[in-house]
Design an enzyme around this catalytic site. Structure first.
Site, PDB file in Angstrom:
ATOM      1  N   HIS A 556       0.853  -1.186   0.000  1.00  0.00           N
ATOM      2  CA  HIS A 556       0.000   0.000   0.000  1.00  0.00           C
ATOM      3  C   HIS A 556       0.888   1.235   0.000  1.00  0.00           C
ATOM      4  O   HIS A 556       2.090   1.146   0.229  1.00  0.00           O
ATOM      5  CB  HIS A 556      -0.871   0.014   1.263  1.00  0.00           C
ATOM      6  CG  HIS A 556      -0.053   0.099   2.520  1.00  0.00           C
ATOM      7  ND1 HIS A 556       0.602  -0.996   3.057  1.00  0.00           N
ATOM      8  CD2 HIS A 556       0.275   1.153   3.302  1.00  0.00           C
ATOM      9  CE1 HIS A 556       1.268  -0.619   4.133  1.00  0.00           C
ATOM     10  NE2 HIS A 556       1.105   0.679   4.310  1.00  0.00           N
ATOM     11  N   ASP A 558       0.960   5.115   1.933  1.00  0.00           N
ATOM     12  CA  ASP A 558       0.371   5.589   3.187  1.00  0.00           C
ATOM     13  C   ASP A 558      -0.577   6.777   3.035  1.00  0.00           C
ATOM     14  O   ASP A 558      -1.403   7.004   3.908  1.00  0.00           O
ATOM     15  CB  ASP A 558       1.467   5.942   4.192  1.00  0.00           C
ATOM     16  CG  ASP A 558       2.089   4.688   4.793  1.00  0.00           C
ATOM     17  OD1 ASP A 558       3.188   4.768   5.351  1.00  0.00           O
ATOM     18  OD2 ASP A 558       1.446   3.611   4.710  1.00  0.00           O
ATOM     19  N   HIS A 628       4.703   0.030  -0.171  1.00  0.00           N
ATOM     20  CA  HIS A 628       5.465  -0.874   0.684  1.00  0.00           C
ATOM     21  C   HIS A 628       4.541  -1.892   1.323  1.00  0.00           C
ATOM     22  O   HIS A 628       3.327  -1.708   1.354  1.00  0.00           O
ATOM     23  CB  HIS A 628       6.221  -0.092   1.760  1.00  0.00           C
ATOM     24  CG  HIS A 628       5.309   0.764   2.618  1.00  0.00           C
ATOM     25  ND1 HIS A 628       4.828   1.984   2.185  1.00  0.00           N
ATOM     26  CD2 HIS A 628       4.771   0.557   3.841  1.00  0.00           C
ATOM     27  CE1 HIS A 628       4.047   2.496   3.121  1.00  0.00           C
ATOM     28  NE2 HIS A 628       3.981   1.649   4.133  1.00  0.00           N
ATOM     29  N   ARG A 638       6.682  -9.362  16.197  1.00  0.00           N
ATOM     30  CA  ARG A 638       7.438  -8.256  15.597  1.00  0.00           C
ATOM     31  C   ARG A 638       6.802  -6.955  16.032  1.00  0.00           C
ATOM     32  O   ARG A 638       5.636  -6.695  15.781  1.00  0.00           O
ATOM     33  CB  ARG A 638       7.365  -8.388  14.078  1.00  0.00           C
ATOM     34  CG  ARG A 638       7.911  -7.227  13.267  1.00  0.00           C
ATOM     35  CD  ARG A 638       7.287  -7.304  11.896  1.00  0.00           C
ATOM     36  NE  ARG A 638       7.932  -6.534  10.861  1.00  0.00           N
ATOM     37  CZ  ARG A 638       7.546  -5.317  10.504  1.00  0.00           C
ATOM     38  NH1 ARG A 638       6.570  -4.699  11.136  1.00  0.00           N
ATOM     39  NH2 ARG A 638       8.157  -4.718   9.493  1.00  0.00           N
TER      40      ARG A 638
END
Ligand SMILES: O=C(O)CCC(=O)C(=O)O
Ligand SMILES: [Fe+3]
Length: 705
Positions: A556, A558, A628, A638
């Site tokens: 996507h 941002d 990204h 994570r």
């Protein structure tokens, strides 16, 4: 061998591509693979032949001297004497084109063989190759099948079915790497890329023939495209566009309107030629760029006069370019006395003069006839653009800085001191990350600080679980759990005693640290504000990881809604349009998978990857230049602090100040369970289901194809 695979008999006039294509699809649907292949190939051949005829006849008739024209009007001819001249010339040209078409394609050929707009689009998308590859496959002609598949895929890189098919072809033993060849892309792209590769390796001598070929071939391609602007198809398109806009008025209004559209079409050609197959945006300034490279290469090998020719040609586009002017002065000094024969390249001079003449007419039509014209070239001299338009352009640029070219990386001087002061190092800059505004910085957090923030995330998750708010599945994938914590929530939990206040305090402090660095690095002249801060952990759900195909976070951008099919990105809701820079500050690396990656706007071609680790910040501009995603997290947890910055003060994060207030006040306000009351905002992509639909499958690295 099916009949269509034999070379077409020379001189045989082609049939209409429309009909051949329709017959080909019918044969395909009936499973008659050999006839389908023959018809589809013939459709492709016929379309190419038509294009050639149009181009050749256009050139031939343009070059024809006006033999049958009456003598030029004498000095005593009255007003309006140009009219019969012009119209006779038009009649003569039409006759020439008709005759030429009939010679090559039979009587009425060029008009009879017109391609309708739907089929034209299908050809442009290379759809015939999709059918061809399947038909070839059925005929067990694997080499040709792979070539057709590759040809289609190049122009449709986001096509999921074809991506899978390509993977299958690659595994087949009858298919060699050389089978994946592109049957359509004009060779100037390969020449251009080869030339640049040589230049990148400091092999100017080897680069030169490729660069020269690329330039000449792209100019030839421009000519071909321009010839199409006069064809019947272009008129058909006009007619479609005009529907509903009323009639043209009289003869001269109609001629003027038609001519304007021919000019608009011609002006679009450079952009078409500069657009790689499968891409939506052209290589900016394609021709001047090539001239600059040619100039560099000639200069490097010491071809003084050719270096000069090319720099003079470049100056036709950008007469005020300082570097070019300096180079020119240097050559002139080296050559001594001026050489009379030395000027800009003739091909470029012709191109620029012609283009400027067209722009002049188009801008006239814009100003006086209400025509529209979107000038594709950044080099058009300001004097050509009507005053009113110039002002509007300026305003637009000021209002919407994100529509500009992606800004170039700024000189390092601004921020170097800041970084050194804080013990931060720049690990990778935009160039190393293959992008325009991206950076990886290390050392923003000490291991102890990472520990505190990880503990904060853990405590907050547990507080949430205690209050019945269980860590939920990730909005992006069923194979991961997802916990998010905002600064305000952290402060509230700290006040309630559910988490340590040190962690909440650090969260605020660190977000400010990232903001000031991002501003120093990307926006030294314009303040950036935090607009949203989010501590996010993604955990693999055990036992659900085998053969997992999806991503932890789909590709996507941002601040805009990315459409991987066209590579466009709509800066409009539901995207967070006010986000200007993004930051991801990682807290740990003890998990499997979960690397961040950047792609091209097709959401497929990976351009850079970053492995998270404690204290590593990945910062980048939030627009289409930085699509990204995150690879699947297949084991462990994570955690990262995601931050978005904005230039717009009105979108400053209110909660940040509230959190600061809360943390200043007396601690532990017991008896209130804030965790259950305020689940915090959703992560961004939750509201962008389109992105997940289109880009939810793992991308592939282009080099692997
Ligand atoms: O966590 C990451 O590395 C990326 C997350 C992201 O891109 C986002 O939340 O918009
Ligand atoms: Fe993101």
């Amino acid at each position: 061998e099916p009949p269509g695979l034999a070379p077409p008999s020379p001189g045989a006039p082609p049939q209409a591509p429309d009909l051949l294509y329709a017959d080909g699809l019918r044969a395909y649907a009936a499973g008659a693979w050999a006839p389908a292949v023959a018809l589809l190939r013939e459709a492709l051949r016929s379309r190419a032949a038509l294009g050639r005829v149009r181009r050749d006849c256009g050139a031939h008739c343009a070059a024809e001297p006006g033999v049958s024209l009456p003598a030029a009007p004498g000095p005593d001819s009255g007003p309006g004497a140009w009219e019969p001249l012009l119209l006779r010339a038009a009649l003569r040209r039409a006759e020439c084109l008709t005759q030429c078409g009939a010679r090559r394609l039979g009587p009425g050929g060029a008009a009879r063989l017109r391609v309708g707009s739907a089929v034209r689009d299908a050809f442009r998308r290379r759809e015939p190759y999709n059918y061809l590859q399947r038909a070839y496959y059925q005929l067990k002609k694997l080499d040709l099948a792979a070539a057709a598949a590759h040809t289609f895929f190049v122009a449709n890189p986001a096509h999921l079915q074809m991506r899978e098919d390509m993977a299958k072809y690659r595994r087949m033993s009858g298919v060699r790497p050389q089978s994946f060849r592109d049957l359509e892309t004009p060779p100037y792209w390969a020449a251009f890329d080869t030339g640049l590769e040589h230049l990148g390796r400091q092999e100017a001598g080897l680069a030169l023939p490729w660069l020269e070929e690329a330039l000449q071939e792209s100019l030839a391609q421009v000519e071909s495209c321009r010839a199409g602007c006069e064809g019947p198809e272009e008129q058909e398109r006009e007619a479609e566009e005009e529907e509903g806009t009323g009639s043209q008025g009289g003869l001269y209004e109609a001629i003027a309107g038609h001519w304007t559209r021919v000019l608009q079409c011609r002006q679009r050609c450079v952009g078409d030629v500069a657009t790689r197959p499968g891409r939506s945006l052209p290589v900016p300034d394609f021709l001047p760029t090539q001239l600059r490279r040619l100039h560099e290469a000639h200069a490097q090998v010491g071809n003084l006069s050719q270096a000069m020719e090319n720099v003079l040609s470049f100056l036709l586009f950008y007469p005020e370019d300082e570097a070019a002017k300096t180079a020119l002065d240097r050559y002139q000094a080296q050559l001594g006395e001026p050489r009379p024969g030395l000027g800009p390249r003739e091909d470029i001079q012709r191109f620029v003069l012609r283009s400027l003449g067209e722009k002049r007419q188009l801008y006239y039509a814009v100003e006086h006839l209400g025509a529209s014209f979107k000038d594709p070239d950044p080099w058009t001299p300001a004097a050509f653009i009507p005053e009113a338009l110039r002002e509007k352009l300026r305003e637009d640029q000021e209002k919407r800085p994100w529509d500009d070219e992606p800004p170039q990386p700024k000189p390092l001087t601004h921020w170097k001191d800041v970084l050194l002061m804080e013990g931060v190092t720049l690990t990778q800059d935009a160039r190393q990350l293959n992008g325009s505004e991206r950076a990886v910085l290390d050392g923003l957090l000490t291991p102890a600080e990472c520990g505190v923030l990880l503990q904060l995330a853990k405590d907050a998750a547990e507080a949430g679980a205690r209050s019945g708010y269980r860590g939920r599945r990730s909005p992006h994938t069923p194979h991961e759990r997802f916990e998010g914590l905002t600064v305000l929530k952290a402060a509230q939990l700290a006040r309630a005693g559910a988490v340590g206040s040190q962690g909440a305090q650090l969260l605020l402090e660190v977000s400010e640290r990232v903001r000031s660095l991002t501003q120093a690095y990307f926006s030294p002249d314009r303040p950036l504000h935090l607009s949203f801060t989010h501590l996010v952990c993604r955990s693999a759900i055990e036992g659900e990881q085998a053969q997992r195909m999806d991503l932890s976070h789909p590709v996507h951008a941002d601040n805009c809604v990315l459409d991987p099919d066209t590579g466009e990105c709509w800066r409009e809701p539901p995207a967070y349009t006010y986000r200007d820079y993004s930051g991801l500050l990682y807290l740990n690396d003890d998990f499997q998978g979960g690397d961040l990656f950047f792609t091209e706007p097709n959401a497929l071609t990976v351009t850079a990857q970053v492995r998270p680790r404690c204290g590593r910040l990945v910062a980048f501009s939030s627009g289409v230049e930085n699509p990204h995603g995150v690879w699947a997290v297949t084991r462990g947890r994570r955690c990262a602090l995601a931050l978005w910055h904005t230039w717009a003060p009105e979108h400053r994060e209110q909660e940040w100040m509230e959190a600061k207030e809360l943390l200043r006040g007396p601690e532990k306000d017991e008896g209130e369970d804030v965790a259950s009351r305020d689940p915090g905002p959703e992560p961004p992509s939750r509201r962008l289901p389109r992105l997940q639909d289109k880009a939810g499958k793992p991308p592939r690295i282009r080099e692997e194809l």
